[in-house]
Write a protein that holds these residues in place. Structure first.
Motif, mmCIF file in Angstrom:
data_model
loop_
_atom_site.group_PDB
_atom_site.id
_atom_site.type_symbol
_atom_site.label_atom_id
_atom_site.label_comp_id
_atom_site.label_asym_id
_atom_site.label_seq_id
_atom_site.Cartn_x
_atom_site.Cartn_y
_atom_site.Cartn_z
ATOM 1 N N SER A 4 -43.123 -7.186 47.403
ATOM 2 C CA SER A 4 -42.643 -7.738 46.123
ATOM 3 C C SER A 4 -42.644 -6.660 45.039
ATOM 4 O O SER A 4 -41.791 -6.680 44.145
ATOM 5 C CB SER A 4 -43.456 -8.963 45.700
ATOM 6 N N ALA A 5 -43.557 -5.701 45.123
ATOM 7 C CA ALA A 5 -43.547 -4.590 44.158
ATOM 8 C C ALA A 5 -42.281 -3.748 44.331
ATOM 9 O O ALA A 5 -41.670 -3.331 43.342
ATOM 10 C CB ALA A 5 -44.789 -3.720 44.315
ATOM 11 N N ALA A 6 -41.880 -3.528 45.572
ATOM 12 C CA ALA A 6 -40.657 -2.758 45.827
ATOM 13 C C ALA A 6 -39.437 -3.481 45.260
ATOM 14 O O ALA A 6 -38.564 -2.854 44.637
ATOM 15 C CB ALA A 6 -40.492 -2.514 47.324
ATOM 16 N N ARG A 7 -39.365 -4.807 45.437
ATOM 17 C CA ARG A 7 -38.229 -5.560 44.880
ATOM 18 C C ARG A 7 -38.271 -5.554 43.348
ATOM 19 O O ARG A 7 -37.247 -5.441 42.684
ATOM 20 C CB ARG A 7 -38.227 -7.004 45.376
ATOM 21 N N CYS A 8 -39.475 -5.682 42.765
ATOM 22 C CA CYS A 8 -39.590 -5.637 41.302
ATOM 23 C C CYS A 8 -39.182 -4.263 40.783
ATOM 24 O O CYS A 8 -38.536 -4.161 39.729
ATOM 25 C CB CYS A 8 -41.013 -5.979 40.855
ATOM 26 N N LEU A 55 -30.867 -9.219 45.268
ATOM 27 C CA LEU A 55 -31.868 -8.478 46.021
ATOM 28 C C LEU A 55 -32.515 -9.399 47.051
ATOM 29 O O LEU A 55 -32.576 -10.617 46.855
ATOM 30 C CB LEU A 55 -32.947 -7.919 45.087
ATOM 31 N N LYS A 56 -33.026 -8.810 48.122
ATOM 32 C CA LYS A 56 -33.714 -9.609 49.142
ATOM 33 C C LYS A 56 -35.032 -10.097 48.558
ATOM 34 O O LYS A 56 -35.891 -9.307 48.190
ATOM 35 C CB LYS A 56 -33.959 -8.777 50.384
ATOM 36 N N GLU A 81 -36.968 -2.262 42.174
ATOM 37 C CA GLU A 81 -35.499 -2.243 42.237
ATOM 38 C C GLU A 81 -34.908 -3.017 41.064
ATOM 39 O O GLU A 81 -33.943 -2.581 40.434
ATOM 40 C CB GLU A 81 -35.005 -2.866 43.539
ATOM 41 N N MET A 82 -35.481 -4.178 40.780
ATOM 42 C CA MET A 82 -35.003 -5.014 39.683
ATOM 43 C C MET A 82 -35.141 -4.273 38.347
ATOM 44 O O MET A 82 -34.216 -4.255 37.531
ATOM 45 C CB MET A 82 -35.787 -6.324 39.663
ATOM 46 N N LEU A 83 -36.298 -3.635 38.130
ATOM 47 C CA LEU A 83 -36.500 -2.880 36.887
ATOM 48 C C LEU A 83 -35.524 -1.718 36.783
ATOM 49 O O LEU A 83 -34.971 -1.452 35.706
ATOM 50 C CB LEU A 83 -37.946 -2.377 36.810
ATOM 51 N N ALA A 84 -35.306 -1.013 37.893
ATOM 52 C CA ALA A 84 -34.369 0.117 37.884
ATOM 53 C C ALA A 84 -32.968 -0.356 37.510
ATOM 54 O O ALA A 84 -32.284 0.271 36.702
ATOM 55 C CB ALA A 84 -34.363 0.811 39.242
ATOM 56 N N GLU A 85 -32.561 -1.481 38.077
ATOM 57 C CA GLU A 85 -31.236 -2.006 37.756
ATOM 58 C C GLU A 85 -31.166 -2.515 36.325
ATOM 59 O O GLU A 85 -30.151 -2.349 35.648
ATOM 60 C CB GLU A 85 -30.853 -3.116 38.731
ATOM 61 N N ALA A 86 -32.223 -3.148 35.872
ATOM 62 C CA ALA A 86 -32.218 -3.715 34.518
ATOM 63 C C ALA A 86 -32.297 -2.638 33.448
ATOM 64 O O ALA A 86 -31.691 -2.764 32.382
ATOM 65 C CB ALA A 86 -33.384 -4.687 34.357
ATOM 66 N N LEU A 87 -33.057 -1.571 33.741
ATOM 67 C CA LEU A 87 -33.303 -0.545 32.721
ATOM 68 C C LEU A 87 -32.530 0.747 32.969
ATOM 69 O O LEU A 87 -32.724 1.732 32.260
ATOM 70 C CB LEU A 87 -34.807 -0.265 32.625
ATOM 71 N N GLY A 88 -31.668 0.735 33.972
ATOM 72 C CA GLY A 88 -30.786 1.876 34.186
ATOM 73 C C GLY A 88 -31.431 3.074 34.843
ATOM 74 O O GLY A 88 -31.118 4.194 34.484
ATOM 75 N N GLY A 89 -32.287 2.881 35.808
ATOM 76 C CA GLY A 89 -32.915 4.025 36.459
ATOM 77 C C GLY A 89 -32.757 4.044 37.954
ATOM 78 O O GLY A 89 -33.516 4.721 38.643
ATOM 79 N N GLY A 90 -31.774 3.327 38.462
ATOM 80 C CA GLY A 90 -31.606 3.267 39.908
ATOM 81 C C GLY A 90 -30.825 4.437 40.448
ATOM 82 O O GLY A 90 -30.191 5.177 39.703
ATOM 83 N N PRO A 91 -30.849 4.632 41.766
ATOM 84 C CA PRO A 91 -30.088 5.714 42.373
ATOM 85 C C PRO A 91 -28.601 5.503 42.139
ATOM 86 O O PRO A 91 -28.101 4.386 42.228
ATOM 87 C CB PRO A 91 -30.438 5.626 43.853
ATOM 88 N N GLY A 92 -27.905 6.568 41.802
ATOM 89 C CA GLY A 92 -26.477 6.466 41.518
ATOM 90 C C GLY A 92 -26.194 5.533 40.371
ATOM 91 O O GLY A 92 -25.191 4.831 40.351
ATOM 92 N N ASP A 93 -27.062 5.521 39.390
ATOM 93 C CA ASP A 93 -26.982 4.572 38.277
ATOM 94 C C ASP A 93 -25.642 4.646 37.568
ATOM 95 O O ASP A 93 -25.229 5.693 37.105
ATOM 96 C CB ASP A 93 -28.117 4.840 37.285
ATOM 97 N N SER A 94 -24.969 3.532 37.522
ATOM 98 C CA SER A 94 -23.695 3.463 36.802
ATOM 99 C C SER A 94 -23.764 2.365 35.752
ATOM 100 O O SER A 94 -22.763 1.771 35.407
ATOM 101 C CB SER A 94 -22.565 3.189 37.793
#
Length: 194
Positions: A99-103, A76-77, A105-118
């Motif tokens: 930094s909240a936006a990056r955190c 992530l940037k 994104e990090m939480l979504a990726e770590a906990l499986g809640g991001g867009p198009g989550d695979s």
């Protein structure tokens, strides 16, 4: 011995993102309503130990977030760090928002809640270079929130001690999660799938 599920339910990830957004909104509200004279003020009688200014506390919070992202999600940037000696309230607000936006994104990726989550891309949470990494999970969010809540408490206490207490409606407002969530784009509020 119990084992962790390899994939966290995506609802937890989406909720973690909303929770962290509300957490950052609390920081933003404090800076918005803080008397500008309090930003760099120091207590008149220095207590034992090093006392950070309010500016230094908020820049620390941002800079720690950038460290979490850099160590945990280097793809992530990573936002630039803030200089506590020169940072203005406006710069802190902008930095904290980034930094909240990056955190988030990090939480979504770590906990499986991001867009198009695979599936989670982040398997470990690195809170510091010296600390043992943890498996990505709800503990990661709890640690991040506890860190920020601790420093918000310092800001509120220091502002009061310096003679710049925040208005009661602001101090109460950081506990109004329904309003905070709506301000962060989740109109249904906590406990609802928005």
């Amino acid at each position: 011995m119990t084992t962790r599920q390899p994939k966290v339910h995506t609802q937890l990830g989406r909720t973690a993102v909303q929770i962290f957004a509300a957490n950052d909104r609390m920081n933003q509200v404090l800076i918005e309503h803080l008397d500008p004279a309090a930003w760099r003020a120091k207590p008149p009688a220095k207590p034992p130990g090093n006392v950070r200014s309010i500016a230094a506390i908020f820049t620390h919070m941002h800079n720690v977030r950038t460290k979490w992202v850099r160590l945990t999600a280097p793809h992530l940037k990573v936002p630039p760090q803030l200089n506590r000696a020169h940072c203005t309230p406006q710069q802190a607000r902008a930095g904290l928002a980034e930094s909240a936006a990056r955190c988030a994104e990090m939480l979504a990726e770590a906990l499986g809640g991001g867009p198009g989550d695979s599936g989670a891309r982040i398997e470990k949470f690195h809170r510091d270079g010296w600390a043992k990494p943890w498996p990505a999970g709800p503990e990661m969010l709890c640690y991040m929130l506890a860190h920020e809540a601790h420093h918000r408490g310092q800001v509120l206490m220091l502002a009061h001690q310096l003679g710049f207490p925040l208005p009661t409606e602001v101090m109460s407002g950081i506990w109004n999660w329904e309003k905070l969530w709506k301000e962060c784009g989740s109109p249904a509020g906590p406990g609802h799938n928005s």
